[in-house]
Scaffold this active site. Structure first.
Site, PDB file in Angstrom:
ATOM      1  N   ALA A  70     -33.187 -11.006 -30.256  1.00  0.00           N
ATOM      2  CA  ALA A  70     -33.814  -9.692 -30.376  1.00  0.00           C
ATOM      3  C   ALA A  70     -35.310  -9.851 -30.633  1.00  0.00           C
ATOM      4  CB  ALA A  70     -33.163  -8.895 -31.507  1.00  0.00           C
ATOM      5  N   HIS A  71     -36.101  -9.086 -29.898  1.00  0.00           N
ATOM      6  CA  HIS A  71     -37.551  -9.168 -30.026  1.00  0.00           C
ATOM      7  C   HIS A  71     -38.177  -7.921 -29.395  1.00  0.00           C
ATOM      8  CE1 HIS A  71     -36.431 -10.868 -26.156  1.00  0.00           C
ATOM      9  NE2 HIS A  71     -37.592 -10.425 -25.702  1.00  0.00           N
ATOM     10  N   ALA A  72     -39.424  -7.725 -29.688  1.00  0.00           N
ATOM     11  CA  ALA A  72     -40.227  -6.682 -29.048  1.00  0.00           C
ATOM     12  C   ALA A  72     -41.634  -7.251 -28.900  1.00  0.00           C
ATOM     13  CB  ALA A  72     -40.238  -5.404 -29.876  1.00  0.00           C
TER      14      ALA A  72
END
Length: 158
Positions: A70-72
């Protein structure tokens, strides 16, 4: 200025959650976002940005069987480069055709765009050894997780 992510084997206790309960993929991402916040790498809005990317682009973050990264993109809610790792008590489906269900979620907070791309690529390479993900999922302590990550990150072992 370039900021490096901490070594995988040096994750602080605050960045590791073992046996979390999550009813769905959104909840799983929120748990890993909470660990990033607790470790000082991000602020609360970062978790919702990670969720929004999956809603927009689908479950591309499920990068290997049982593993989501998970990342942005970097933003003002990223305070420092950081990683967090969550193991789930019960695996959850993200909607990936081949790699569901997910039992390990890694959260990545990158402060710069070039660091973001390099970090995602580097983390993906750590998990080339298919035995690492199930071992992480079964780990009973933060020390065991750090040991597994350190070993997987060693050149020539993954």
């Amino acid at each position: 200025m370039t900021y490096e992510l901490p070594p995988l084997g040096a994750l602080p206790d605050e960045a590791i959650t073992i046996g979390a309960h999550a009813e769905d993929w959104r909840a799983a991402i929120r748990v890993v976002a909470d660990a990033l916040v607790a470790s000082g790498a991000a602020e609360d809005p970062y978790g919702e940005r990670m969720i929004a990317l999956v809603e927009q682009f689908g479950p591309y973050i499920v990068i290997a069987p049982g593993l989501a990264l998970a990342h942005a993109r970097p933003g003002p809610d990223v305070l420092a480069p950081g990683l967090a790792l969550v193991t789930l008590a019960e695996p959850v489906a993200f909607g990936h055709a081949h790699n569901d269900p997910v039992s390990v979620v890694i959260g990545l907070a990158a402060a710069e765009a070039d660091q973001h791309v390099a970090s995602v690529a580097g983390l993906a390479n750590v998990f080339n050894d298919p035995s690492v993900i199930p071992a992480l999922a079964e780990a009973a302590s933060a020390d065991e997780i750090r040991r597994l990550l350190s070993r997987a990150a060693e050149p020539g072992l993954s």
